[in-house]
Design a protein around this motif. Structure first.
Motif, PDB file in Angstrom:
ATOM      1  N   ALA A 103      -1.541   5.225 -17.392  1.00 57.24           N
ATOM      2  CA  ALA A 103      -1.440   3.990 -18.228  1.00 57.24           C
ATOM      3  C   ALA A 103      -0.281   3.195 -17.603  1.00 57.24           C
ATOM      4  CB  ALA A 103      -0.772   4.528 -19.540  1.00 57.24           C
ATOM      5  N   GLU A 104       0.460   3.387 -16.970  1.00 56.27           N
ATOM      6  CA  GLU A 104       1.357   2.450 -16.094  1.00 56.27           C
ATOM      7  C   GLU A 104       0.627   1.723 -15.248  1.00 56.27           C
ATOM      8  OE1 GLU A 104       5.299   1.430 -16.645  1.00 56.27           O
ATOM      9  OE2 GLU A 104       4.171   2.181 -18.403  1.00 56.27           O
ATOM     10  N   ALA A 105       0.076   2.552 -14.490  1.00 58.37           N
ATOM     11  CA  ALA A 105      -0.884   1.872 -13.302  1.00 58.37           C
ATOM     12  C   ALA A 105      -1.831   0.829 -13.912  1.00 58.37           C
ATOM     13  CB  ALA A 105      -1.504   3.084 -12.617  1.00 58.37           C
ATOM     14  N   LYS A 106      -2.576   1.262 -14.943  1.00 60.54           N
ATOM     15  CA  LYS A 106      -3.506   0.586 -15.591  1.00 60.54           C
ATOM     16  C   LYS A 106      -2.898  -0.790 -16.160  1.00 60.54           C
ATOM     17  CE  LYS A 106      -7.249   0.051 -18.977  1.00 60.54           C
ATOM     18  NZ  LYS A 106      -7.947   0.989 -20.279  1.00 60.54           N
ATOM     19  N   LYS A 107      -1.533  -0.698 -16.726  1.00 58.80           N
ATOM     20  CA  LYS A 107      -0.540  -1.825 -17.497  1.00 58.80           C
ATOM     21  C   LYS A 107      -0.566  -2.675 -16.281  1.00 58.80           C
ATOM     22  CE  LYS A 107       3.101  -2.754 -20.244  1.00 58.80           C
ATOM     23  NZ  LYS A 107       4.261  -2.272 -20.832  1.00 58.80           N
ATOM     24  N   TYR A 108      -0.213  -2.409 -15.097  1.00 62.07           N
ATOM     25  CA  TYR A 108       0.400  -3.271 -13.969  1.00 62.07           C
ATOM     26  C   TYR A 108      -0.476  -3.481 -12.951  1.00 62.07           C
ATOM     27  CZ  TYR A 108       4.822  -2.756 -16.751  1.00 62.07           C
ATOM     28  OH  TYR A 108       5.706  -2.716 -17.610  1.00 62.07           O
ATOM     29  N   ASN A 109      -1.786  -3.304 -13.227  1.00 59.54           N
ATOM     30  CA  ASN A 109      -2.797  -3.435 -12.419  1.00 59.54           C
ATOM     31  C   ASN A 109      -2.599  -2.807 -10.915  1.00 59.54           C
ATOM     32  OD1 ASN A 109      -5.294  -4.405 -12.011  1.00 59.54           O
ATOM     33  ND2 ASN A 109      -4.532  -6.466 -10.803  1.00 59.54           N
ATOM     34  N   VAL A 110      -2.385  -1.623 -10.827  1.00 59.00           N
ATOM     35  CA  VAL A 110      -1.994  -0.730  -9.539  1.00 59.00           C
ATOM     36  C   VAL A 110      -3.288  -0.288  -9.310  1.00 59.00           C
ATOM     37  CG1 VAL A 110      -1.142   1.231  -8.672  1.00 59.00           C
ATOM     38  CG2 VAL A 110       0.365  -0.232  -9.883  1.00 59.00           C
ATOM     39  N   ALA A 141       7.234  -0.525  -8.624  1.00 52.49           N
ATOM     40  CA  ALA A 141       7.170  -1.688  -7.998  1.00 52.49           C
ATOM     41  C   ALA A 141       6.267  -2.737  -8.526  1.00 52.49           C
ATOM     42  CB  ALA A 141       6.607  -1.426  -6.370  1.00 52.49           C
ATOM     43  N   ALA A 142       5.230  -2.305  -8.789  1.00 53.53           N
ATOM     44  CA  ALA A 142       4.246  -3.357  -9.721  1.00 53.53           C
ATOM     45  C   ALA A 142       4.893  -3.962 -10.718  1.00 53.53           C
ATOM     46  CB  ALA A 142       3.086  -2.651 -10.153  1.00 53.53           C
ATOM     47  N   ARG A 143       5.805  -3.069 -11.621  1.00 48.10           N
ATOM     48  CA  ARG A 143       6.487  -3.604 -12.805  1.00 48.10           C
ATOM     49  C   ARG A 143       7.580  -4.560 -12.409  1.00 48.10           C
ATOM     50  NH1 ARG A 143      10.817  -1.934 -15.053  1.00 48.10           N
ATOM     51  NH2 ARG A 143      10.964  -0.059 -13.875  1.00 48.10           N
ATOM     52  N   MET A 144       8.396  -4.097 -11.451  1.00 49.15           N
ATOM     53  CA  MET A 144       9.566  -4.873 -11.129  1.00 49.15           C
ATOM     54  C   MET A 144       9.154  -6.396 -10.237  1.00 49.15           C
ATOM     55  SD  MET A 144      11.735  -1.908  -9.261  1.00 49.15           S
ATOM     56  CE  MET A 144      12.368  -0.436 -10.259  1.00 49.15           C
ATOM     57  N   ASN A 145       7.831  -6.393  -9.884  1.00 48.13           N
ATOM     58  CA  ASN A 145       7.332  -7.634  -9.324  1.00 48.13           C
ATOM     59  C   ASN A 145       6.035  -7.789  -9.568  1.00 48.13           C
ATOM     60  OD1 ASN A 145       6.804  -9.630  -7.657  1.00 48.13           O
ATOM     61  ND2 ASN A 145       7.496  -8.956  -5.697  1.00 48.13           N
ATOM     62  N   ILE A 179       1.039  -1.260   0.147  1.00 46.50           N
ATOM     63  CA  ILE A 179      -0.023   0.072   0.022  1.00 46.50           C
ATOM     64  C   ILE A 179       1.189   1.182   0.120  1.00 46.50           C
ATOM     65  CG2 ILE A 179      -1.585   1.425   1.472  1.00 46.50           C
ATOM     66  CD1 ILE A 179      -3.020  -1.080   2.222  1.00 46.50           C
ATOM     67  N   VAL A 180       0.741   1.909  -0.995  1.00 41.07           N
ATOM     68  CA  VAL A 180       1.145   3.565  -1.074  1.00 41.07           C
ATOM     69  C   VAL A 180       0.442   4.467  -0.562  1.00 41.07           C
ATOM     70  CG1 VAL A 180       2.154   5.234  -2.541  1.00 41.07           C
ATOM     71  CG2 VAL A 180       2.730   2.799  -2.951  1.00 41.07           C
ATOM     72  N   ILE A 181       0.675   5.204   0.672  1.00 39.16           N
ATOM     73  CA  ILE A 181      -0.178   6.172   1.125  1.00 39.16           C
ATOM     74  C   ILE A 181       0.158   7.557   0.411  1.00 39.16           C
ATOM     75  CG2 ILE A 181      -1.231   7.474   2.939  1.00 39.16           C
ATOM     76  CD1 ILE A 181      -0.247   4.972   4.883  1.00 39.16           C
ATOM     77  N   GLY A 182      -0.619   8.269  -0.458  1.00 34.57           N
ATOM     78  CA  GLY A 182      -0.460   9.220  -1.175  1.00 34.57           C
ATOM     79  C   GLY A 182      -0.052   9.087  -2.656  1.00 34.57           C
ATOM     80  N   GLY A 183      -1.147   9.863  -3.522  1.00 34.60           N
ATOM     81  CA  GLY A 183      -0.768   9.669  -4.926  1.00 34.60           C
ATOM     82  C   GLY A 183      -0.149  10.929  -5.639  1.00 34.60           C
ATOM     83  N   GLY A 184       0.783  11.433  -4.842  1.00 35.27           N
ATOM     84  CA  GLY A 184       1.510  12.543  -5.661  1.00 35.27           C
ATOM     85  C   GLY A 184       2.515  11.902  -6.486  1.00 35.27           C
ATOM     86  N   ALA A 185       3.519  12.582  -7.044  1.00 40.38           N
ATOM     87  CA  ALA A 185       4.646  11.886  -8.075  1.00 40.38           C
ATOM     88  C   ALA A 185       5.422  10.840  -7.157  1.00 40.38           C
ATOM     89  CB  ALA A 185       5.409  13.338  -8.387  1.00 40.38           C
ATOM     90  N   ALA A 186       5.755  11.322  -6.113  1.00 38.42           N
ATOM     91  CA  ALA A 186       6.776  10.080  -5.536  1.00 38.42           C
ATOM     92  C   ALA A 186       5.965   8.894  -5.107  1.00 38.42           C
ATOM     93  CB  ALA A 186       7.258  10.656  -4.002  1.00 38.42           C
ATOM     94  N   GLY A 187       4.673   8.774  -4.719  1.00 36.93           N
ATOM     95  CA  GLY A 187       4.003   7.615  -4.373  1.00 36.93           C
ATOM     96  C   GLY A 187       3.705   6.842  -5.442  1.00 36.93           C
ATOM     97  N   PHE A 188       3.297   7.538  -6.598  1.00 41.93           N
ATOM     98  CA  PHE A 188       2.901   7.074  -7.907  1.00 41.93           C
ATOM     99  C   PHE A 188       3.944   6.337  -8.644  1.00 41.93           C
ATOM    100  CE2 PHE A 188       0.017   6.455 -11.281  1.00 41.93           C
ATOM    101  CZ  PHE A 188      -1.298   6.784 -10.994  1.00 41.93           C
ATOM    102  N   PHE A 189       5.017   7.010  -8.528  1.00 42.60           N
ATOM    103  CA  PHE A 189       6.147   6.359  -9.190  1.00 42.60           C
ATOM    104  C   PHE A 189       6.593   5.265  -8.467  1.00 42.60           C
ATOM    105  CE2 PHE A 189      10.558   6.770 -11.193  1.00 42.60           C
ATOM    106  CZ  PHE A 189      10.094   6.955 -12.538  1.00 42.60           C
ATOM    107  N   THR A 190       6.693   5.346  -7.077  1.00 40.44           N
ATOM    108  CA  THR A 190       7.050   3.934  -6.566  1.00 40.44           C
ATOM    109  C   THR A 190       5.840   2.990  -6.691  1.00 40.44           C
ATOM    110  OG1 THR A 190       7.538   5.494  -4.364  1.00 40.44           O
ATOM    111  CG2 THR A 190       7.267   3.115  -3.904  1.00 40.44           C
TER     112      THR A 190
END
Length: 414
Positions: free
Chosen positions: A127-134, A27-31, A12-23
Motif C-alpha cells: 500500500a505504501e508503494a502504491k501511495k508513493y508511486n513506487v 525514500a519515495a515518501r521523504m522525497n 533504482i533499488v535492486i532487490g524486493g525483500g524487506a530491506a529493499g522495499f523499506f528503502t
C-alpha cells in the motif's frame, strides 16, 4: 520505469525483500520528486516476509535499548549500535502503528502483527508503494552495473533493455555462494565468504529420530572445544537438534562450524541450571522416597514420558525397574545422560525460504551513517548483502528496516 520530469531524479533499488522495499517506500515518501523503482529477479517481492515466523512474520524484537539490541548480531554489532540510535525496534513498531498495523510481543520477546498473518505486513508495504508511486518490476535480473560520466548508473538487465538511474541501492540479500557476488566485485568491492548462519545440528547417530517434535524448554547447548554455548528451548527434529538455543548457537559459531565442515561435538545440559550434583541428589532422593515406584513414571523432571524413557535407555536402565533396585552406577550414568551427554554432529539443515548468511560486503567498505559505498559513491548497500546477520528472533528483519531507513534518508536528501 516512471516518467521523469527534467528536474526529477531516479532511484533504482535492486532487490524486493524487506530491506529493499523499506528503502524504496521511505525514500519515495521523504522525497516526492524522486522516481523510485524496485527490480526483483524472482517472481514475487517480500518472499521472506511471507514465510517468516511460520507465515506470521516475526517483524522485530521487543528490545528497545540500542546497546542491548546491537548485541544480538554476531556480525554487525558495532555499526548497528550507532544505526539503532537513528532507527531501532521501537521506531519499527511506531512506523507500522502509524499505518494501522499493531504489533504484539510474545513471551520470548518476538514481535508479530496481531493478525498473526504475514500478509498484513506485505499488504501494508504494498500500500505504501502504491501511495508513493513506487514501481515494481519482478523477474528482472541485473547482470552488471556501469558508472556513467554524469555520475549516474547504467544497469545491464538480463534479456531486456538496460536502465539508467541517478541513485542506486543494492538490496539483493545474502547469496549462498561467493561467485554470485562477482558483479559487485567488478565495482571494486571485496567479499567476505558467505556461509550459512541459522541452521539445525544433524546427529551422526540418529538416537532421537523417532522423538521429532519433542522440545525441552530450558537446556544449555555447548559446542565442545569452543567458547560457544547458548541457553533456551531445544527442539528434537528428525535429523537432530533445532530450536532457539541451537539456532542462536549456529549464528554465533557460523564461521568456525563452516571451517569444521560441520563435524563437531555438542554437550547438552537438559536440566540447566541444575548441576551434576543437583541431579544426582534428586535421583537418590527419588530412590529413597519412592522405592516401589517404577522409574519410568517419574514426575520430578520436565520431560515427556517418551524422552525420559529414551534417557533411561541410553543409560542402559530398564524402564520397568523400581527405584529401590537402581544402583549407584546406574544413577551415575543417568545423571550423565541428563546433565552432560556428548552428541556427535555431522552436517546441518537450513531453511531454504528463510536462508540467512554471514558474509557479503564488508562493513568497513560502507559509510556507517548512510550505508553508501566508499568505493563507488552513489551506491548504497542494505540488508543481508552486507556482512550483517542476527540471531533468531526478529533481529534480521530489524537490521533490514534500520538499513532501509538510513539509506532512504541519505538518498532522499541528495
Amino acid at each position: 520505469m516512471n516518467n521523469q520530469t527534467s528536474n526529477s531524479k531516479s532511484l533504482i533499488v535492486i532487490g524486493g525483500g524487506a530491506a529493499g522495499f523499506f528503502t524504496a517506500v521511505n525514500a519515495a515518501r521523504m522525497n516526492p520528486s524522486l522516481n523510485v523503482n524496485i527490480l526483483e529477479k524472482s517472481r514475487e517481492v517480500l518472499s521472506k516476509v511471507r514465510v517468516s515466523g511460520g507465515g506470521r512474520c516475526n517483524v522485530t524484537h521487543h528490545c528497545f535499548d540500542p546497546d542491548l539490541l546491537s548485541k544480538a548480531y554476531p556480525r554487525g554489532e558495532k555499526v548497528l549500535r550507532w544505526s539503532f540510535e537513528q532507527f531501532q525496534a521501537s521506531d519499527t513498531v511506531e512506523w507500522f502503528k502509524l499505518r494501522g498495523i499493531e504489533l504484539k510481543t510474545e513471551d520470548d520477546g518476538r514481535m508479530f502483527p496481531v493478525t498473526d498473518n504475514s500478509e498484513t505486513i506485505i499488504n501494508c508495504l504494498m500500500a505504501e508503494a502504491k501511495k508513493y508511486n513506487v514501481q515494481i518490476r519482478t523477474k528482472t535480473k541485473v547482470n552488471s552495473i556501469e558508472l556513467l560520466d554524469n555520475g549516474g548508473f547504467k544497469l545491464t538487465i538480463h534479456k531486456s533493455n538496460s536502465l539508467n538511474c541517478d541513485h542506486l541501492v543494492v538490496a539483493t540479500g545474502g547469496y549462498n555462494r561467493e561467485s554470485a557476488y562477482s558483479w559487485l566485485r567488478e565495482l571494486g568491492h571485496s567479499i567476505n565468504t558467505p556461509v550459512p548462519s541459522l541452521f539445525t545440528f544433524n546427529f551422526r547417530e540418529k538416537m532421537f529420530t523417532d522423538l521429532a517434535g519433542i522440545s525441552v524448554e530450558h537446556a544449555k547447548v555447548s559446542i565442545k572445544e569452543t567458547r560457544y554455548s547458548e541457553v533456551g528451548p531445544v527442539l528434537i527434529t528428525h535429523w537432530g537438534l533445532s530450536g532457539p538455543a541451537v539456532l542462536k548457537l549456529s549464528a554465533w559459531a557460523a564461521r568456525e562450524l563452516y571451517e569444521k565442515e560441520y563435524r563437531y561435538d555438542v554437550q547438552i545440559n537438559w536440566l540447566h541450571p541444575q548441576t551434576n550434583e543437583d541431579v544426582r541428589n534428586t535421583l537418590k532422593q527419588l530412590r529413597e522416597d519412592q522405592p516401589r515406584k517404577q522409574i519410568k513414571n517419574q514426575t520430578e523432571f520436565p520431560f515427556s514420558s517418551r524422552l525420559w524413557q529414551r534417557f533411561l535407555q541410553l543409560a542402559d536402565i530398564t524402564p520397568e525397574k523400581r527405584w529401590s533396585d537402581v544402583s549407584n552406577k546406574e544413577i551415575h550414568e543417568l545423571t550423565k545422560q541428563l546433565v552432560h551427554p556428548t552428541y556427535a554432529i555431522q552436517g546441518k539443515t537450513t531453511y531454504k525460504e528463510e536462508f540467512v548468511t554471514c558474509g557479503g560486503i564488508p562493513l568497513s567498505e560502507v559509510d556507517p551513517d548512510t550505508l553508501e559505498s566508499k568505493q563507488v559513491p552513489g551506491i548504497h548497500f542494505v540488508g543481508e548483502v552486507l556482512d550483517i546477520d542476527g540471531i533468531t528472533g526478529g533481529f534480521n528483519f530489524q537490521a533490514a528496516w534500520t538499513n532501509g531507513w538510513l539509506a532512504a534518508q541519505a538518498v532522499s536528501s541528495e
